[in-house]
Enzyme design. Sequence first.
Site, mmCIF file in Angstrom:
data_model
loop_
_atom_site.group_PDB
_atom_site.id
_atom_site.type_symbol
_atom_site.label_atom_id
_atom_site.label_comp_id
_atom_site.label_asym_id
_atom_site.label_seq_id
_atom_site.Cartn_x
_atom_site.Cartn_y
_atom_site.Cartn_z
ATOM 1 N N GLU A 161 0.809 -1.226 0.000
ATOM 2 C CA GLU A 161 0.000 0.000 0.000
ATOM 3 C C GLU A 161 0.842 1.275 0.000
ATOM 4 O O GLU A 161 0.716 2.136 0.862
ATOM 5 C CB GLU A 161 -0.971 -0.038 1.187
ATOM 6 C CG GLU A 161 -1.912 -1.228 1.110
ATOM 7 C CD GLU A 161 -2.862 -1.349 2.292
ATOM 8 O OE1 GLU A 161 -2.845 -0.465 3.175
ATOM 9 O OE2 GLU A 161 -3.637 -2.328 2.325
ATOM 10 N N GLU A 266 -6.311 -10.482 -1.902
ATOM 11 C CA GLU A 266 -7.144 -10.357 -0.708
ATOM 12 C C GLU A 266 -8.616 -10.382 -1.101
ATOM 13 O O GLU A 266 -9.397 -9.523 -0.712
ATOM 14 C CB GLU A 266 -6.788 -9.084 0.055
ATOM 15 C CG GLU A 266 -5.316 -9.026 0.447
ATOM 16 C CD GLU A 266 -4.952 -7.838 1.318
ATOM 17 O OE1 GLU A 266 -5.868 -7.215 1.901
ATOM 18 O OE2 GLU A 266 -3.752 -7.530 1.418
#
Length: 375
Positions: A161, A266
């Site tokens: 991220e 995910e």
Amino acid sequence: MRTIFFGLALFALATNACGTSDKSAAAPVTVKDHFKNDFLIGAAIPVPHVSGLDPKADSVVSLHFNSVVAENCMKCEKIHPEADRYFWDDADAFVKYGEDRDMAVIGHCLVWHSQLAPWFPYDENGKYVSAEVLKERMKDHIYTIVGRYKGRIHGWDVVNEAIEDDGSYRHTPFYDILGEEYIPLAFQYAHEADPDAELYLNDFSMALPAKRDAYVRIIGELKNRGLRIDGMGMQSHIGLDYPDMDEYEKTIVALGNAGVSVMVTELDMTALPTVNFGANVNDSVKFSGNNNPYPDSLPSEVSKEWNERMASVFRLYKKHSDHISRVTFWGTYDGMSWRNDWPIPGRTDYPLLFDRGYNMKQFMENELAGNGADI
């Protein structure tokens, strides 16, 4: 002749009773076997699962998946809580769990601003450390963890991220102290610690064009430096009305064309009304009963919509299996999903491959039966 026919009849009855010729007694088709020529299929698993506290979930994972990723036990705050102390018990158990089941074990994650041990970027006065000190801390952290599992971890989420939705660098302690250089440094250290491990970037909202373009550029820069970069993880915390699947598909193609494998890292899909398009675990909104519309079960029409959309998502993955190397659900069954409490505490969601009774969702049952288009 009657004796022969009678004998054959007895043989047929005997073989059916033993299950050798009865199709209903045949071994079940597993998800991992069904997709064995397309991509790895996996799940993120928590410490209680590894510890044997959820045997039903363990049965599901052991039967249907060939890859596992650490849900939390390898994040900095857990594995390196103090400057001079590492905590190995949970991570060791996780790695052994995957090895015992002959799975591809994925480490998650080495450099991430969230769930970062509070001491990591600061000096004794609570100020940011110098660039040189942070480099040494990163190097020690990565060398120690990757080195401990050298040859046992299939691949690592090295940087997690790093980019904002508009394509700019996220302002984290790593970026604020080291600038853009922290990403190449992290990949350099990881490769030095285990030259054979695959190395990945990982981020959410990857269907956004600006974010996609930023990562394609970063991948190119890492490659131009001669650094190893094997894949890009597309966190896919999706919903019934997002992301734009045309843009999502463009990202799969763009990353594949950039020379890395694509991993759906995910995957889960909320069945509830959209309240937030992000995936930052620190985000939350005030609870409202109107945002928890299905506390007991999904209405049949919503369940049908969920299964149809997830079936279409998997058709997309199969279409691009030349680019996609792994599809990983963020959890195993609905009852364990983080989406039950995000972004609204106390709500009930239905986002994973198996329901609260550990039963496979309809879209996948149809897929395994060869009826993927029928929901």
